[in-house]
Structure formats: structure tokens, C-alpha cells
Design a protein around this motif. Structure first.
Motif, PDB file in Angstrom:
ATOM      1  N   ILE A  75      41.798  54.164  26.926  1.00 51.11           N
ATOM      2  CA  ILE A  75      40.731  54.931  26.063  1.00 51.11           C
ATOM      3  C   ILE A  75      41.228  56.629  25.991  1.00 51.11           C
ATOM      4  CG2 ILE A  75      38.939  55.310  27.713  1.00 51.11           C
ATOM      5  CD1 ILE A  75      36.890  55.222  25.156  1.00 51.11           C
ATOM      6  N   SER A  76      41.249  57.205  25.042  1.00 51.97           N
ATOM      7  CA  SER A  76      41.843  58.470  25.217  1.00 51.97           C
ATOM      8  C   SER A  76      40.340  59.627  25.608  1.00 51.97           C
ATOM      9  CB  SER A  76      42.069  58.938  23.718  1.00 51.97           C
ATOM     10  OG  SER A  76      41.048  59.168  22.748  1.00 51.97           O
ATOM     11  N   ARG A  77      40.822  60.929  26.077  1.00 49.65           N
ATOM     12  CA  ARG A  77      39.892  61.736  26.527  1.00 49.65           C
ATOM     13  C   ARG A  77      38.999  62.116  25.291  1.00 49.65           C
ATOM     14  NH1 ARG A  77      39.745  64.912  31.028  1.00 49.65           N
ATOM     15  NH2 ARG A  77      38.278  66.695  30.478  1.00 49.65           N
ATOM     16  N   ASP A  78      39.306  62.197  23.968  1.00 49.52           N
ATOM     17  CA  ASP A  78      38.631  62.559  23.038  1.00 49.52           C
ATOM     18  C   ASP A  78      37.679  61.490  22.556  1.00 49.52           C
ATOM     19  OD1 ASP A  78      39.738  64.767  22.723  1.00 49.52           O
ATOM     20  OD2 ASP A  78      41.106  64.358  21.015  1.00 49.52           O
ATOM     21  N   ALA A  79      38.001  60.119  22.657  1.00 52.01           N
ATOM     22  CA  ALA A  79      37.193  59.027  22.309  1.00 52.01           C
ATOM     23  C   ALA A  79      36.121  58.885  23.477  1.00 52.01           C
ATOM     24  CB  ALA A  79      38.008  57.755  22.372  1.00 52.01           C
ATOM     25  N   LEU A  80      36.478  59.188  24.749  1.00 55.91           N
ATOM     26  CA  LEU A  80      35.468  59.219  25.743  1.00 55.91           C
ATOM     27  C   LEU A  80      34.477  60.224  25.550  1.00 55.91           C
ATOM     28  CD1 LEU A  80      37.094  58.388  29.445  1.00 55.91           C
ATOM     29  CD2 LEU A  80      35.056  57.185  28.280  1.00 55.91           C
ATOM     30  N   ALA A  81      34.937  61.500  25.025  1.00 53.87           N
ATOM     31  CA  ALA A  81      34.100  62.683  24.811  1.00 53.87           C
ATOM     32  C   ALA A  81      33.038  62.313  23.755  1.00 53.87           C
ATOM     33  CB  ALA A  81      34.986  63.865  24.455  1.00 53.87           C
ATOM     34  N   ALA A  82      33.421  61.518  22.906  1.00 50.44           N
ATOM     35  CA  ALA A  82      32.797  61.051  21.666  1.00 50.44           C
ATOM     36  C   ALA A  82      31.512  60.088  22.020  1.00 50.44           C
ATOM     37  CB  ALA A  82      33.661  60.570  20.491  1.00 50.44           C
ATOM     38  N   LEU A  83      31.868  59.300  23.092  1.00 50.04           N
ATOM     39  CA  LEU A  83      30.909  58.332  23.596  1.00 50.04           C
ATOM     40  C   LEU A  83      29.872  59.265  24.338  1.00 50.04           C
ATOM     41  CD1 LEU A  83      33.079  55.338  24.727  1.00 50.04           C
ATOM     42  CD2 LEU A  83      31.873  55.634  22.677  1.00 50.04           C
ATOM     43  N   ALA A  84      30.265  60.195  25.310  1.00 49.09           N
ATOM     44  CA  ALA A  84      29.613  61.272  26.034  1.00 49.09           C
ATOM     45  C   ALA A  84      28.615  61.577  25.240  1.00 49.09           C
ATOM     46  CB  ALA A  84      30.419  62.092  26.809  1.00 49.09           C
ATOM     47  N   ASP A  85      29.033  62.154  23.784  1.00 49.16           N
ATOM     48  CA  ASP A  85      28.197  62.872  22.895  1.00 49.16           C
ATOM     49  C   ASP A  85      26.789  61.992  22.430  1.00 49.16           C
ATOM     50  OD1 ASP A  85      29.708  65.332  22.642  1.00 49.16           O
ATOM     51  OD2 ASP A  85      30.640  64.821  21.147  1.00 49.16           O
ATOM     52  N   VAL A  86      27.262  60.800  22.433  1.00 49.01           N
ATOM     53  CA  VAL A  86      26.044  59.957  22.054  1.00 49.01           C
ATOM     54  C   VAL A  86      25.265  59.481  23.115  1.00 49.01           C
ATOM     55  CG1 VAL A  86      25.604  57.406  21.555  1.00 49.01           C
ATOM     56  CG2 VAL A  86      27.464  58.313  20.168  1.00 49.01           C
ATOM     57  N   LEU A  87      25.734  59.213  24.530  1.00 52.20           N
ATOM     58  CA  LEU A  87      24.924  59.310  25.600  1.00 52.20           C
ATOM     59  C   LEU A  87      24.044  60.459  25.980  1.00 52.20           C
ATOM     60  CD1 LEU A  87      28.039  57.578  27.639  1.00 52.20           C
ATOM     61  CD2 LEU A  87      25.721  56.484  26.927  1.00 52.20           C
ATOM     62  N   ARG A  88      24.600  61.535  25.796  1.00 51.97           N
ATOM     63  CA  ARG A  88      23.475  62.775  26.071  1.00 51.97           C
ATOM     64  C   ARG A  88      22.208  62.682  25.165  1.00 51.97           C
ATOM     65  NH1 ARG A  88      28.925  65.361  25.442  1.00 51.97           N
ATOM     66  NH2 ARG A  88      29.479  66.025  27.680  1.00 51.97           N
ATOM     67  N   GLN A  89      22.193  61.991  24.150  1.00 50.47           N
ATOM     68  CA  GLN A  89      21.065  61.673  23.222  1.00 50.47           C
ATOM     69  C   GLN A  89      20.124  60.660  23.846  1.00 50.47           C
ATOM     70  OE1 GLN A  89      21.946  61.201  18.912  1.00 50.47           O
ATOM     71  NE2 GLN A  89      24.206  61.916  19.497  1.00 50.47           N
ATOM     72  N   TYR A  90      20.567  59.905  24.889  1.00 47.28           N
ATOM     73  CA  TYR A  90      19.851  58.920  25.390  1.00 47.28           C
ATOM     74  C   TYR A  90      19.724  58.734  26.933  1.00 47.28           C
ATOM     75  CZ  TYR A  90      20.311  56.909  20.680  1.00 47.28           C
ATOM     76  OH  TYR A  90      20.421  56.894  19.307  1.00 47.28           O
ATOM     77  N   PRO A  91      18.957  59.827  27.469  1.00 47.50           N
ATOM     78  CA  PRO A  91      19.195  60.059  28.784  1.00 47.50           C
ATOM     79  C   PRO A  91      18.597  58.675  29.827  1.00 47.50           C
ATOM     80  CG  PRO A  91      17.457  61.297  27.605  1.00 47.50           C
ATOM     81  CD  PRO A  91      18.078  60.722  26.898  1.00 47.50           C
ATOM     82  N   HIS A  92      17.870  57.796  29.212  1.00 44.93           N
ATOM     83  CA  HIS A  92      17.628  56.708  29.941  1.00 44.93           C
ATOM     84  C   HIS A  92      18.665  55.758  30.224  1.00 44.93           C
ATOM     85  CE1 HIS A  92      17.325  55.237  25.793  1.00 44.93           C
ATOM     86  NE2 HIS A  92      17.268  54.127  26.340  1.00 44.93           N
ATOM     87  N   VAL A  93      19.955  56.023  29.779  1.00 48.91           N
ATOM     88  CA  VAL A  93      20.931  55.000  29.946  1.00 48.91           C
ATOM     89  C   VAL A  93      22.048  55.303  30.748  1.00 48.91           C
ATOM     90  CG1 VAL A  93      22.797  53.828  28.496  1.00 48.91           C
ATOM     91  CG2 VAL A  93      20.854  54.590  27.398  1.00 48.91           C
ATOM     92  N   TRP A  94      22.099  54.406  31.936  1.00 49.45           N
ATOM     93  CA  TRP A  94      23.235  54.734  32.978  1.00 49.45           C
ATOM     94  C   TRP A  94      24.539  54.172  32.272  1.00 49.45           C
ATOM     95  CZ3 TRP A  94      23.132  56.169  37.966  1.00 49.45           C
ATOM     96  CH2 TRP A  94      21.883  56.739  38.637  1.00 49.45           C
ATOM     97  N   VAL A  95      25.567  54.481  32.964  1.00 48.71           N
ATOM     98  CA  VAL A  95      26.964  54.096  32.538  1.00 48.71           C
ATOM     99  C   VAL A  95      27.527  53.688  33.929  1.00 48.71           C
ATOM    100  CG1 VAL A  95      29.166  54.624  31.535  1.00 48.71           C
ATOM    101  CG2 VAL A  95      27.060  55.665  30.602  1.00 48.71           C
ATOM    102  N   LEU A  96      28.240  52.476  33.955  1.00 53.34           N
ATOM    103  CA  LEU A  96      29.212  51.995  34.774  1.00 53.34           C
ATOM    104  C   LEU A  96      30.638  52.090  34.390  1.00 53.34           C
ATOM    105  CD1 LEU A  96      28.580  49.032  37.563  1.00 53.34           C
ATOM    106  CD2 LEU A  96      30.804  49.586  36.467  1.00 53.34           C
ATOM    107  N   SER A  97      31.298  52.727  34.824  1.00 54.26           N
ATOM    108  CA  SER A  97      32.667  52.785  34.471  1.00 54.26           C
ATOM    109  C   SER A  97      33.654  52.230  35.409  1.00 54.26           C
ATOM    110  CB  SER A  97      33.252  54.132  34.242  1.00 54.26           C
ATOM    111  OG  SER A  97      34.748  54.072  34.101  1.00 54.26           O
ATOM    112  N   ASP A  98      34.205  50.879  35.022  1.00 55.29           N
ATOM    113  CA  ASP A  98      35.114  50.018  35.911  1.00 55.29           C
ATOM    114  C   ASP A  98      36.588  50.541  35.792  1.00 55.29           C
ATOM    115  OD1 ASP A  98      36.372  48.157  37.060  1.00 55.29           O
ATOM    116  OD2 ASP A  98      35.461  46.373  35.969  1.00 55.29           O
TER     117      ASP A  98
END
Length: 400
Positions: A181-204
Motif C-alpha cells: 500500500i502506498s503512503r497516499d493510500a494509507l493517508a486516505a484511510l487515516a482520513d476516514v479513521l479520524r471520523q470514527y474515534p471508536h475504531v482501533w486499527v491493527l497493522s500486521d
């Protein structure tokens, strides 16, 4: 008949183990099976790592280890992450685990309760679904097809999140697809996650150093350090250093999460092998020059297998940038019949027929929640991979 706990009834063993067992049974019958079903490096553990383990045993480092891991190894993991991703991590934010799989188990069991939803981009390693179900959670698969490079799209993530979503699982480079995954694609996912503070992320990130063609590894915490209070990063020595049997992994997470996961680990297994930790410390702090040679070998294998499979009628193979798998689409082989009269309705049918008729062991895409595909491990010597590709081509040509 024994009435087992519900968690046992809702959890099944991974298809990779089943296919490997069937391959072993055929070998026992005297058949020359090429098994490409397990994701395990065929290289030896580096000599200096083995020597470090022996030296630790000679020094008497054979007693019960600390629950969270020995301090030098936790410090080395923290320093590694800070060096590679520019995000400060302390040893107190590191938990050493019995392989990456226990790291996932510890974190899921710490976070997920009955009915909690876990978003899993598909295709995905089967262990994610198993662990979520074991914890009583609900796996929510989000298809990431080949035409998207097997990468999760931000709009698909946003659509999948609900009030019951507790965790998102990310895995790049990916098992089974090898996708990065590219840095830009991860940044786009991060933008979504900022809207949902109840969601954790596990990056394997277990395949983080197995990258080809100039591809770079990006991890969510490195791209979005402001999410650090709800990001778990997992890795280990198994894939990079060919140490699958040593069973050493780690998790990086907020200190409160590390404390919770340590409770799970203390209940299940206690601390991790002291000798294995000494070996892993040597792996992280010792010579790294051999890695380039091994990655180059994996890249050559990838190139050979992808080129060969894309010449096979009915098969379309994406060229991955990481890990040691390819995940070809075999849609063009469905609804056909083998010379023995077996109808190929699914990738499961294809994988079993290929094993029994073509003597090549692969894993069906349905085991990774995305069909019609098969997963092929390229962690095998090049001549055997070339022979396997020839057998796959010959098998497909017999389908009518």
C-alpha cells in the motif's frame, strides 16, 4: 458426545493446514507432490542468530522470562520502529509474543467482545477470521479485488464502519496477495479513521522487509502518528529472518493496551522462550546484509511464477510487490471438467483437483475470503517452482 464450548464450534482450522495435510498423505503414497500451500521461508535461520541462541543457553538464560519480554529485545524493537518510521516508541509500548499469531490473539481478545465487528479487507489471512470468531466478534469482510491491486479503498472502509465496529485489520505486504500500500493510500484511510474515534486499527507488518522493485513499506502509525492512541503495529522475526519455528513476534501499542494484552498472554502462555528472545535480539541488532540476497531470490521467483502463470489459459496473475505469494485469478478455469470427470465449480474444486491430478498443492481463494483465486507460496527453490508451473499449465490444458 462431548459438548464443547461454543467458541470451539464456531472456529475451524485454516485451509492451509488441511491442504498441507492432504499433500503429506499423497507423498506417503509415494507421489511426488510439490506443496506450495504453506507460507514459510525455505532459507535457514542465519548462523549468527543460531549462535546467539546457543550462547544464551550456555550462559544459563533458560529460566522463566518476563511476561512482556526481556528488556533488551523490547528496546531493540522500539528502536527499530522509531528508526524506520520516525515515530518515537518506548520499550513499555512493546510486548514480545509467541509468534505474530499470538500477538493478534492477544490484541483481539483484549479488544473484542460478543457482537463487536472487525473489518477485514479481503483477501485476508484466514487466522484473522478465526481469531475474531473465537473472541465472539463478527468478521466484516470488505472485498478488495485484483483490479484495485487488492488494496482497501477509503470509500469502502467508510461504508463498512458501523456503531459496532471496534477494529480494522490491515496487512501490507499482504498474505495472500503480496499487495503493498502506498503512503497516499494509507493517508486516505487515516482520513476516514479520524471520523470514527471508536475504531482501533491493527497493522500486521510481518512481511515488512520483503519488498520488490523499489517498493517501500509504509505503516499506518508512520503515516498518521496522531492516531497513535488507537493503533497496534505487529511484526516479528518469522518471515524476514526465516525464524518461523522460533515463535517470536511483537506488538507495538499504547501502554494501556500492552498491559491488557499482557494479561491475556499471562493467562494463556506466560512469557516467551528466553532462548528465542536472545536469538531475535541477535537478528535485529546483528548483520543485515544477507537480507538483500534473499529478497532478490524471492523477487526472481515472483517474476518467474507470474510470467509462467499468465501464459496459462484461464489464469490471470497480478504481479505483487511484496511477501512471497502470488494470488492468481482462475475464473477462466471454472465450469470445466477434468479428464476424470470432476466438474470444477469453485476455486476449492480447482485446488483439490490440482493437488490430486496435477500433484501441486495450493490453497483456494475462498480460504482467504476472495474467490475465484488460488494462493501460491513462492518460498520454494526456483527449479521446483518452475516444475510446479509446468504442472499447473498441463493440468489447466486438460480441462474441457
Amino acid at each position: 458426545m462431548t459438548e464443547f464450548a461454543t467458541r470451539i464450534r464456531r472456529t475451524e482450522l485454516a485451509a492451509t493446514f488441511a491442504m498441507a495435510a492432504r499433500a503429506r498423505a499423497l507423498r506417503a503414497e509415494g507421489k511426488d507432490v510439490i506443496s506450495l500451500s504453506l507460507g514459510e521461508p525455505d532459507f535457514p535461520t542465519p548462523t549468527h542468530v543460531v549462535d546467539a541462541a546457543y550462547a544464551a543457553a550456555q550462559r544459563g538464560e533458560t529460566k522463566y522470562p518476563p511476561l512482556g519480554g526481556i528488556e533488551p529485545l523490547r528496546a531493540a524493537v522500539a528502536a527499530k520502529f522509531t528508526r524506520e518510521h520516525g515515530v518515537p516508541v518506548s520499550p513499555q509500548e512493546v510486548l514480545i509474543t509467541n509468534g505474530g499469531k499470538q500477538g493478534i490473539f492477544n490484541m483481539v481478545m483484549s479488544l473484542i467482545g460478543t457482537g463487536d465487528e472487525v473489518i477485514i479487507p479481503a483477501p485476508a489471512w484466514a487466522g484473522y477470521e478465526q481469531t475474531v470468531k473465537f473472541a465472539g466478534g463478527v468478521p466484516v469482510f470488505v472485498p478488495c479485488p485484483q483490479e484495485q491491486g487488492f488494496v482497501l479503498q477509503p470509500e469502502a472502509l467508510a461504508k463498512a464502519i458501523t456503531g459496532r465496529t471496534k477494529l480494522l485489520l490491515l496487512n501490507y505486504p499482504s498474505n495472500p496477495s503480496g499487495a503493498t500500500i502506498s503512503r497516499d493510500a494509507l493517508a486516505a484511510l487515516a482520513d476516514v479513521l479520524r471520523q470514527y474515534p471508536h475504531v482501533w486499527v491493527l497493522s500486521d507488518d510481518i512481511y515488512e522487509h520483503l519488498l520488490f522493485g523499489g517498493a517501500q513499506h509504509h505503516t499506518l502509525l508512520g503515516v498518521a502518528p496522531d492516531l497513535q492512541d488507537r493503533v497496534i503495529t505487529l511484526s516479528g522475526v518469522s518471515k524476514t529472518y526465516a525464524m518461523t519455528g522460533w515463535r517470536i513476534g511483537w506488538c507495538i501499542a499504547p501502554a494501556e493496551m500492552i498491559k491488557a494484552a499482557t494479561v491475556v498472554q499471562a493467562t494463556a502462555t506466560s512469557g516467551v522462550s528466553s532462548i528465542g528472545q536472545a536469538a531475535s535480539l541477535a537478528a535485529l541488532t546483528g548483520p543485515q546484509d544477507f537480507l538483500a540476497e534473499r529478497v532478490a531470490a524471492y523477487e526472481q521467483r515472483r517474476n518467474t511464477v507470474v510470467a509462467a502463470l499468465n501464459q496459462v489459459p484461464g489464469v490471470a496473475c497480478h504481479k505483487p510487490d511484496g511477501a512471497f505469494y502470488v494470488f492468481p485469478n482462475i475464473a477462466g478455469c471454472l465450469d470445466k471438467t477434468t479428464p476424470h470427470g470432476r466438474l470444477i465449480r469453485s476455486d476449492n474444486d480447482f485446488a483439490m483437483a490440482l493437488l490430486e491430478d496435477g500433484l501441486v498443492g495450493v490453497v483456494q481463494g475462498s480460504a482467504f475470503a476472495l474467490s475465484p483465486h488460488i494462493r501460491i507460496s513462492t518460498a520454494t527453490a526456483l527449479p521446483r517452482l518452475q516444475e510446479a508451473c509446468q504442472r499447473i499449465a498441463a493440468f489447466c490444458q486438460t480441462l474441457t
